[in-house]
Design an enzyme around this catalytic site. Structure first.
Site, PDB file in Angstrom:
ATOM      1  CD  GLU A   1      -2.970   0.953   2.348  1.00  0.00           C
ATOM      2  OE1 GLU A   1      -2.910  -0.020   3.109  1.00  0.00           O
ATOM      3  OE2 GLU A   1      -3.893   1.786   2.362  1.00  0.00           O
TER       4      GLU A   1
ATOM      5  CG  ASN B   1      -9.633  -1.634   1.291  1.00  0.00           C
ATOM      6  OD1 ASN B   1      -9.266  -2.792   1.437  1.00  0.00           O
ATOM      7  ND2 ASN B   1      -9.464  -0.720   2.240  1.00  0.00           N
ATOM      8  CD  GLU B   2     -10.356  -2.756   5.887  1.00  0.00           C
ATOM      9  OE1 GLU B   2     -10.370  -1.715   6.568  1.00  0.00           O
ATOM     10  OE2 GLU B   2      -9.660  -3.758   6.194  1.00  0.00           O
TER      11      GLU B   2
ATOM     12  CE1 TYR C   1      -3.669  -6.408   8.659  1.00  0.00           C
ATOM     13  CE2 TYR C   1      -5.938  -5.669   8.395  1.00  0.00           C
ATOM     14  CZ  TYR C   1      -4.634  -5.747   7.929  1.00  0.00           C
ATOM     15  OH  TYR C   1      -4.302  -5.173   6.728  1.00  0.00           O
TER      16      TYR C   1
ATOM     17  CD  GLU D   1      -6.244  -4.780   3.939  1.00  0.00           C
ATOM     18  OE1 GLU D   1      -6.168  -4.491   5.162  1.00  0.00           O
ATOM     19  OE2 GLU D   1      -6.645  -3.981   3.076  1.00  0.00           O
TER      20      GLU D   1
ATOM     21  CD  GLN E   1       0.257  -2.743   3.648  1.00  0.00           C
ATOM     22  OE1 GLN E   1       1.036  -2.101   2.999  1.00  0.00           O
ATOM     23  NE2 GLN E   1      -0.934  -2.251   4.028  1.00  0.00           N
TER      24      GLN E   1
END
Ligand code: AHR
Length: 519
Positions: free
Chosen positions: A51, A197-198, A266, A323, A372
């Site tokens: 990113e 995204n999200e 996450y 992610e 990432q």
């Protein structure tokens, strides 16, 4: 335990005593069902995410051609070589949250004339030196497919379709000519297109029905050019971790137009976003909590897959985990770029556990992108000016390369749980696959901080005449690689394997990841 393995266990215990080896506290068995092949483990589950934030791209990947840091057309040579060595199959870019504020025209044309914008998601300023050409050429350089995230939260379907034309058109349209004028004659290939995204969060704080309608609109205007325009995979912005209501809402309202559905998860040692926990300063409580948190991925995949099965029983739609990884607090008192964190042996174990889980879900999970790639969250690589260090997570991606494209094999594991406080995790966590050459690979994690496991491994439906292994461990659960000491956590050959009656016996050291190759 079978009579045969009990016999070999007693024999080896006796042999161990005779040669003065430590007594094994834990005994475990793995049976790999080589006669029950499952789905192909898509190489893309080894995908990564880069990113525009902090030093992820700027300084991590891109230093510019004029830099004193050795580079290939502006890309750090050391980073390029390290990424090539692990065969990164696909890269997701430019975000993340940043994707929903990114306007692609900011990142084309002469670099010195590109606009400088505030990075609204992550702070600081974005000079747009790394734009479309720089990303697509980088992916080409390291041999990865591309996954482009388009701006739904702050952009339009027209902006998206123009970008796609710029990337993929081969004719004489004005946009194709513009790309040529900017230095790229042949169109590139875009493998995946993320539509927002999200969307439930930084991508617009939408509700599922609203996002599903926007998805339908944007998906309609995805018209790539090229040999096979239908080959592009349109990825819907999926659920935040456990939010199965989002999956229900989006799949029910837009499922027939979705090619892949992206879930984000996450792992936080504390599960508290306000105080996530330290990357380096932790004890056994945080160790087991983080491993336990990583294992939650299996539950998530089961629950989201069950809803997808309802709307897509033939499993046409891929579940992608675009992610995932560990997310810690910034180190107190150290000025670091946003989302920079150290990476310890703990990260290696959770990476291996997560990949083991993906292997077991290979029928539905067809891509994943660790968050990432460089200098951000659970990174493969950390850089500091001229120096670079490979993290423990990098080494797991290296050891696990053998699973890319292998056929997933089911296995049975019998091992007493590792327990600390009232948290339990399996005493051995594993996955298996067979590659095109017929070699069976077994990935294994021993989560105990201090107890080796004596492991009995057997194939059912096949015989392994030889075995080789690599092991990743280190002196402490908190061990890290630093710029001054880059080799503290690194893979070594696994020694001391023996066979008896079709069964292999070996020791999994405490706090270790092991990959076996059985022929
Ligand atoms: O990976 C960092 C951020 O985490 C991404 O930009 C966002 O999508 C997620 O919340």
């Amino acid at each position: 335990m079978t009579a045969r393995s009990l016999f070999s266990f007693l024999l080896l215990s006796w042999a161990g005593v005779c040669v003065g080896q430590p007594a094994y506290a834990v005994d475990a068995q793995v049976v790999v069902h080589a006669d029950r092949p499952g789905a192909v483990i898509r190489p893309e589950i080894y995908g990564q995410f880069a990113e525009q934030l902090g030093h992820g791209i700027d300084q991590g990947i891109w230093v510019g051609e004029a830099s004193a840091i050795p580079n290939i057309k502006g890309y750090r040579k050391d980073v390029v070589d390290a990424l090539k060595a692990i065969h990164v199959p696909v890269i997701r870019w430019p975000g993340g949250c940043f994707a929903d504020e990114y306007h692609w025209r900011d990142g084309i044309g002469p670099r010195g004339q590109r606009p400088v914008r505030r990075n609204l998601s992550w702070g600081g300023e974005e000079n747009n030196a790394f734009g479309t050409h720089e990303f697509m050429d980088f992916a080409e350089l390291i041999g990865a497919k591309t996954y482009i995230g388009v701006n739904v939260g702050g952009g339009t379907a027209r902006e998206m379709s123009d970008w796609l034309e710029y990337l993929t058109a081969d004719g004489q349209s004005s946009i194709a000519r513009e790309r040529r004028a900017n230095g790229r004659d042949k169109p590139w290939k875009v493998a995946y297109l993320g539509i927002g995204n999200e969307a439930w969060g930084c991508g617009g704080h939408m509700r599922p029905a609203y996002y599903a309608d926007l998805y339908r609109q944007f998906a309609t205007f995805v018209h790539p050019s090229g040999d096979d325009p239908s080959a592009i995979v349109r990825v819907a912005s999926g659920a935040n971790a456990d939010d199965v209501a989002w999956t229900e809402g989006v799949m029910s309202a837009a499922g027939e137009l979705i090619d892949a559905y992206g879930v984000h998860y996450y792992t936080l040692p504390t599960q508290d976003w306000k105080k996530k926990g330290s990357a380096t300063d932790f004890g056994e409580t945080e160790w087991i909590a983080t491993l336990h948190g990583a294992l939650h991925m299996d539950d998530l995949l089961n629950r989201h897959s069950a809803i997808m099965d309802k709307y897509d029983p033939k499993k046409r739609v891929a579940l992608v985990v675009d992610e995932w990884g560990n997310w810690y607090d910034p180190q107190p008192g150290v000025a670091s770029p946003p989302l920079y964190q150290q990476n310890s042996l703990r990260d290696a174990l959770t990476a291996a556990m997560t990949l083991n889980i993906f292997h077991a879900h290979a029928d539905r999970v067809r891509m994943a992108n660790i968050a990432q790639m460089v200098n951000v969250l659970q990174a493969m690589i950390l850089t500091d000016q001229k120096r670079m260090v490979l993290t423990p997570t990098y080494h797991v991606f290296d050891m696990y390369q053998v699973f890319q494209g292998a056929t997933s094999l089911p296995l049975d594991v019998r091992a007493p749980d590792y327990v600390f406080g009232n948290v339990h995790v399996p005493g051995v966590q594993a996955s298996a696959g067979r590659d095109a050459a017929g070699v069976v690979h077994v990935g294994l994690v021993n989560p105990s901080p201090d107890k080796p496991v004596r492991l009995h491994v057997r194939l059912s439906g096949a015989q392994a005449k030889s075995i080789k292994g690599r092991v990743l461990t280190a002196p402490a659960i908190t061990s890290i690689n630093t710029f001054d000491h880059p080799g503290v956590v690194k893979p070594e050959p696994l020694a001391g394997m023996s066979s008896s009656g079709g069964e292999w016996v070996l020791s999994l050291p405490p706090r270790s990841v092991v990959v076996l190759d059985m022929r």
